[in-house]
Enzyme design. Structure first.
Site, mmCIF file in Angstrom:
data_model
loop_
_atom_site.group_PDB
_atom_site.id
_atom_site.type_symbol
_atom_site.label_atom_id
_atom_site.label_comp_id
_atom_site.label_asym_id
_atom_site.label_seq_id
_atom_site.Cartn_x
_atom_site.Cartn_y
_atom_site.Cartn_z
ATOM 1 N N SER A 29 0.917 -1.172 0.081
ATOM 2 C CA SER A 29 -0.083 -0.073 0.016
ATOM 3 C C SER A 29 0.891 1.485 -0.089
ATOM 4 O O SER A 29 2.015 1.202 -0.417
ATOM 5 C CB SER A 29 -0.688 0.048 1.176
ATOM 6 O OG SER A 29 -1.980 1.165 1.060
ATOM 7 N N ASN A 30 0.323 2.387 0.439
ATOM 8 C CA ASN A 30 1.188 3.553 0.413
ATOM 9 C C ASN A 30 0.699 4.269 1.659
ATOM 10 O O ASN A 30 -0.007 4.012 2.488
ATOM 11 C CB ASN A 30 0.981 4.602 -0.992
ATOM 12 C CG ASN A 30 -0.706 4.502 -0.976
ATOM 13 O OD1 ASN A 30 -1.219 5.356 -0.271
ATOM 14 N ND2 ASN A 30 -1.151 4.343 -2.223
ATOM 15 N N HIS A 31 1.264 5.616 1.761
ATOM 16 C CA HIS A 31 1.013 6.358 2.927
ATOM 17 C C HIS A 31 -0.074 7.170 3.241
ATOM 18 O O HIS A 31 -0.477 7.902 4.132
ATOM 19 C CB HIS A 31 2.299 7.380 3.329
ATOM 20 C CG HIS A 31 3.439 6.698 3.654
ATOM 21 N ND1 HIS A 31 3.689 6.009 4.808
ATOM 22 C CD2 HIS A 31 4.637 6.526 2.934
ATOM 23 C CE1 HIS A 31 5.011 5.601 4.971
ATOM 24 N NE2 HIS A 31 5.505 5.875 3.848
#
Ligand code: CTP
Length: 414
Positions: A216-218
């Site tokens: 995923s990402n932030h």
């Protein structure tokens, strides 16, 4: 915390005799802190639970208790206080509302300041019943509720739970955030996006590796949630397609939980088929693992590393663009661009490539903007005009600014 929609709104908070009165004190306090002007009316039985001074202390204004009293310091010529209170009000909120007061309102009785004010007021009426489960379910109460709703009053449904009596049932007054959410919805009914359907996506997509792991990402989803709230405050019907589970869902929004880009694509296509506005605030992963392992990937003593093969995800905005060319929906599409260099140039080409009406550009290299923090520093590009560089703002302010710009644009567009 101030709330733009509540700034200088005049709310008459009519409080009746239920143990839930203590929650109305918190409500009056939070509404006042949010910027509303709160005039409290208390029935005689409400005063058995809490004194007028309590409400006066949190609102900083006179509290009205008596139809005949003429010595108020609140500035109203009080022999016509009932007319004055209702006249300038944006909303009359009867919270908590007892079975007795609901019955009187339904019958159109006028034997105390509350009921007289309710008859004289021209503003919307919102009410939150609070009573024992048996009283709430009683045919007489249900009939009275229906009468009020049919007449245009807004019902805040009581919650199910444990009563002061120890019994369990439906009849509990919801907590302050729910009450404020319902009040916001009531005040938004005349908003610039009333009657429009808005779809907002939020959060980073999660691309599964195996049953327990994902890539995923932030993205925290905060900007998307703030946009959804701003659209609600403008009166829109809002679907929030989100990968985030930890943020409170803005009251009135329909949450559609998703994980992967593919799930988000499906939800966006379904939701935006009839939508007026699509706002893609989500950070959609461009790649996903080529295969998802059925079982948890195990390590052995010999395992030194793991190579993941990634494959391209569909581009949601490109897919929407193609469909929109045929159907005309959604009428307006807004994208985001997270850039670490050449913000304006990259954002401008994204606006054109993805066929957007607006694009919000983020410089993700700034520490006070972008992921996870509560502030954002964005540029706003539009198909129609010059790029705007906005100062550092809270994500709430960015959401409100964007919704305001879109609302003005749709007004011209129609
Ligand atoms: N977006 C999308 N589908 C994807 C990737 C992104 O719909 N598979 C949307 C995002 O929600 C955002 C906009 O496209 O509104 C731009 O996202 P961004 O990640 O900045 O751009 P990309 O198109 O992925 O381009 P690049 O990564 O090359 O900058």
């Amino acid at each position: 915390m101030t709330i733009t929609l509540l700034q200088h709104k005049r709310i008459v908070l009519a409080v009746t005799g239920s143990i839930a009165v203590y929650k109305a004190v918190d409500l009056a306090s939070k509404l006042t802190q949010a910027g509303a002007v709160v005039d409290v009316i208390m029935t005689e039985s409400a005063q058995k639970f809490v004194t007028p001074l309590t409400f006066q202390s949190v609102t900083g204004r006179s509290v009205y208790t008596d139809l005949w009293q003429t010595d108020h310091a609140g500035g109203l010529p009080t022999h016509i206080a009932h007319v004055g209170l209702g006249e300038g009000a944006d909303l009359l909120a009867v919270i908590p509302a007892t079975a007795h007061t609901i019955a009187k309102l339904a019958a159109g009785m006028s034997d105390d300041l509350l009921t007289v004010t309710a008859l004289a007021a021209r503003c919307p009426l919102i009410f939150a019943p609070a009573m024992d489960g048996g009283m709430y379910q009683h045919a007489a109460t249900q009939h009275n509720l229906r009468t009020l709703v049919e007449r245009g009053a807004i019902l805040i449904e009581p919650e199910t739970g444990r009563f002061a009596s120890g019994l369990i049932g439906q009849g509990r007054l919801p907590e302050t955030p729910t009450l404020i959410g319902a009040i916001r919805r009531a005040l938004a009914r005349q908003g610039a996006l009333a009657g429009q359907k808005v779809v907002v996506t939020a959060g980073g997509t999660r691309e599964a590796i195996d049953p327990v792991r994902f890539v995923s990402n932030h993205s925290s989803g905060k900007q998307g949630y703030a946009i959804a709230q701003a659209a609600l405050d403008a009166g829109a019907e809002v679907s929030l397609i989100s990968t985030i589970q930890s943020l409170p869902v803005p009251i009135g929004a329909t949450l559609i939980p998703v994980n992967s880009a593919q799930e988000m694509l499906n939800a966006v296509l379904t939701e935006s088929a009839q939508a007026d506005i699509l706002i893609m605030a989500a950070a959609v992963a461009d790649f996903r693992p080529e295969t998802i392992a059925d079982q948890k990937i195990k390590k052995t003593d010999e395992t030194r590393g793991l190579t993941l093969n990634l494959t391209r995800n569909p581009d949601i905005l490109q897919t929407v663009k193609q469909g929109r060319e045929e159907s005309g929906f959604p009428r307006i599409v807004v994208g985001f661009a997270a850039e670490s260099e050449n913000l304006v140039a990259n954002a401008q080409s994204k606006l054109a490539r993805k066929g957007l009406d607006f694009l919000v550009g983020n410089d993700i290299s700034a520490s006070d903007a972008g992921f996870a923090v509560d502030t954002n520093r964005v540029i706003l590009l539009s198909k129609a005009g010059e790029p705007e560089t906005l100062p550092l703002m809270s994500k709430t302010e960015v959401g409100e600014y964007l919704i305001d710009r879109i609302a003005r644009y749709t007004a011209i567009d129609r």
